[in-house]
Scaffold this active site. Structure first.
Site, short mmCIF file in Angstrom:
data_model
loop_
_atom_site.label_atom_id
_atom_site.label_comp_id
_atom_site.label_asym_id
_atom_site.label_seq_id
_atom_site.Cartn_x
_atom_site.Cartn_y
_atom_site.Cartn_z
CG ASP A 47 0.87 -31.31 -15.49
OD1 ASP A 47 1.44 -31.38 -14.39
OD2 ASP A 47 1.01 -30.35 -16.26
CG ASP A 141 -0.47 -27.32 -14.42
OD1 ASP A 141 -0.04 -27.77 -13.34
OD2 ASP A 141 0.11 -27.48 -15.51
CD GLU A 142 0.77 -31.40 -10.75
OE1 GLU A 142 0.97 -32.61 -10.98
OE2 GLU A 142 1.65 -30.64 -10.35
P1 TTP Z 1 4.04 -27.31 -14.42
O1 TTP Z 1 2.87 -28.21 -14.67
O2 TTP Z 1 5.19 -27.83 -13.66
O3 TTP Z 1 4.63 -26.79 -15.81
P2 TTP Z 1 3.87 -26.38 -17.13
O4 TTP Z 1 2.42 -26.68 -17.08
O5 TTP Z 1 4.21 -24.97 -17.47
O6 TTP Z 1 4.59 -27.32 -18.20
P3 TTP Z 1 4.42 -28.90 -18.42
O7 TTP Z 1 3.89 -29.04 -19.79
O8 TTP Z 1 5.79 -29.46 -18.27
O9 TTP Z 1 3.47 -29.39 -17.37
O10 TTP Z 1 3.54 -26.01 -13.69
C1 TTP Z 1 2.27 -25.39 -13.94
C2 TTP Z 1 2.39 -23.87 -13.89
O11 TTP Z 1 2.93 -23.48 -12.64
C3 TTP Z 1 3.35 -23.31 -14.93
O12 TTP Z 1 2.72 -23.09 -16.18
C4 TTP Z 1 3.83 -22.06 -14.29
C5 TTP Z 1 3.79 -22.34 -12.81
N1 TTP Z 1 5.16 -22.63 -12.30
C6 TTP Z 1 5.88 -21.57 -11.74
O13 TTP Z 1 5.39 -20.45 -11.63
N2 TTP Z 1 7.16 -21.82 -11.31
C7 TTP Z 1 7.77 -23.04 -11.43
O14 TTP Z 1 8.94 -23.21 -11.04
C8 TTP Z 1 7.00 -24.12 -12.00
C9 TTP Z 1 7.63 -25.48 -12.15
C10 TTP Z 1 5.70 -23.85 -12.42
MG MG Z 2 1.73 -28.52 -16.40
#
Ligand code: TTP
Ligand code: MG
Length: 428
Positions: A47, A141-142
């Site tokens: 991720d 992103d994962e």
């Molecule tokens: P995530 O992987 O949940 O968050 P992240 O990558 O920003 O942070 P982390 O280090 O905790 O993984 O989500 C990936 C992308 O999806 C995030 O950068 C932006 C988008 N996203 C939204 O637009 N709205 C949301 O509510 C979430 C959770 C994510």
């Molecule tokens: Mg992320």
């Protein structure tokens, strides 16, 4: 007798396999990964860290040391994500922007540029697929990765290949990722989140029960806010409590979810990593035999489309966070209206409920020649349709729909139709 030493550690910077030590004897890096099962586990979850924000910081180095929020900047804008500096001030995804700005007034706020994030996400996916064909993306992103059998190809254990991949992503894409390595998907996903950012966490079979026992039930995959409250009312707040409960009792109390809680609390998850390209949406639409303006008639046409989309979601194992209604007027102009859901869904019933709400204001006397419904923002169905405690009737309808799906699977599509489907068959 000389003590035998085991090379059960990996330097995440020079990738040397070493004996446990606080620093790498070769490159002096302190980023040493030590675990007895490090070189035998092969299911991973990767991720990206603060994904949108990391891409923005990459593209504008002047932002590097500043708290950064990416999200809607309008009056009702929400935070998409923020960097870890902003998180230290309490800002998080899905928070209203005005609150985020209050918490962190000096933060730089940027509107999302999806094209950039898609490009970076695509690059990372390709790099993962070069490591193993078994890549199952969950979102932009994962992804899960199954690296069983890759040791022969890469001449290195999965853990080494993964650490190498993380470094390559940093170098080639310019952002950092976190990795979880475990015996199954559930534990891999759980572990990738444990030491963010730039983390690499291993959960092995030997300690999985202990790790799980320390978690609150809300950390379990598939337990949303409502379910967490329900469990808490029943006196269950910790996974350790679930570990001592009887399978039959959990099943009786919470149905399918109860069974899942029984298994997951014990670290049991048999799901395979199923490679698939990332499906962006599932939709169904019909050109009407006669242009329609009447609200009731349009709504009647909506139900079979919702059933079709729901079947697609269930078959491909997706749940949707966003539902879009599509109409085409007599001038062939497409009009779409979307709504995002608090909980992702697979249910025709929910698609219909939202579709109907979106349709009502559109039925203003305009003649339409096409109607469609789409499900997008797709996620893993494990979080879908949690029991609705505020509207138990909805939970009952969801159950009926699942029973009907089961009957349809056994006796064929036409054998069973739900009320609305039958009504649509009547001559109008
Ligand atoms: P995530 O992987 O949940 O968050 P992240 O990558 O920003 O942070 P982390 O280090 O905790 O993984 O989500 C990936 C992308 O999806 C995030 O950068 C932006 C988008 N996203 C939204 O637009 N709205 C949301 O509510 C979430 C959770 C994510
Ligand atoms: Mg992320």
């Amino acid at each position: 007798m000389a003590e035998s030493v085991v090379a059960d550690s990996l330097c995440r910077d020079c990738l040397s396999v070493i004996e446990a030590a606080p620093k790498c004897p070769k490159c002096k890096s302190p980023r040493i990964l030590t675990h007895p099962e490090l070189f035998t586990l092969s299911i991973a979850h990767l991720d990206c860290d603060a994904f949108f924000a990391s891409v923005e910081k990459r593209d504008d180095p002047s932002l590097k040391a500043k708290p950064l929020i990416v999200g809607g900047t309008g009056g009702r804008g929400v935070v998409s994500t923020c960097c870890y500096l902003a998180r230290m001030r309490g800002v998080h995804s899905a928070m209203p922007m005005y609150r985020a700005k209050k918490l962190c007034p000096e933060a730089v706020v940027i509107k999302p540029s999806m094209a950039k994030y898609k490009k970076a996400g695509g690059q990372i996916r390709e790099m993962m697929q070069a490591v193993t064909p078994l890549v199952e993306p969950l979102s932009i992103d994962e992804a899960f990765m199954d690296l069983s059998g890759t040791a022969r190809v890469h001449h290195a254990a999965p853990a080494v290949t993964l650490a190498k991949l993380a470094l390559a992503i940093e170098r080639q894409v310019g952002i950092t990722v976190s990795i979880g390595l475990a015996p199954n998907k559930f534990l891999a996903k759980l572990s990738s989140d444990m030491q963010k950012p730039r983390g690499f966490t291993v959960i092995g079979k030997a300690e999985m029960l202990e790790v799980l026992a320390a978690l609150p039930v809300g950390d379990m995959w598939g337990v949303g806010k409502a379910m967490e409250k329900k469990l808490s009312r029943d006196g269950i707040t910790q996974v350790s409590q679930l570990q001592t409960m009887d399978e039959k009792i959990l099943a009786k109390r919470y149905g399918e979810l109860g069974l899942r809680l029984y298994r997951l609390s014990r670290g049991i998850d048999h799901r395979k990593v199923s490679p698939r390209s990332i499906t962006k949406s599932i939709s169904a639409e019909r050109t009407l035999d006669k242009d329609l303006w009447n609200e009731e008639k349009l709504i009647e046409r909506l139900w079979p489309l919702c059933e079709e989309v729901s079947q697609g979601l269930k078959k491909q194992s997706f749940a949707a966070r966003t539902i879009t209604l599509k109409l085409k007027n007599q001038n062939h102009k497409n009009i779409t209206r979307s709504r995002s859901l608090d909980n992702p869904t697979q249910l025709a019933d929910v698609l219909f409920e939202v579709g109907e709400k979106l349709l009502k204001p559109m039925a203003d006397g305009t003649y339409y020649r096409l109607i469609g419904i789409g499900a997008s923002n797709l996620t893993d169905p494990i979080d879908a349709d949690p029991p609705d405690l505020i509207e138990p009737e909805r939970t009952r309808r969801a159950k009926t729909e699942h029973i009907m799906d089961g009957l349809r699977d056994r006796f064929g599509k036409q054998a069973i139709q739900k009320g609305r489907g039958i009504k649509n068959k009547k001559p109008q």
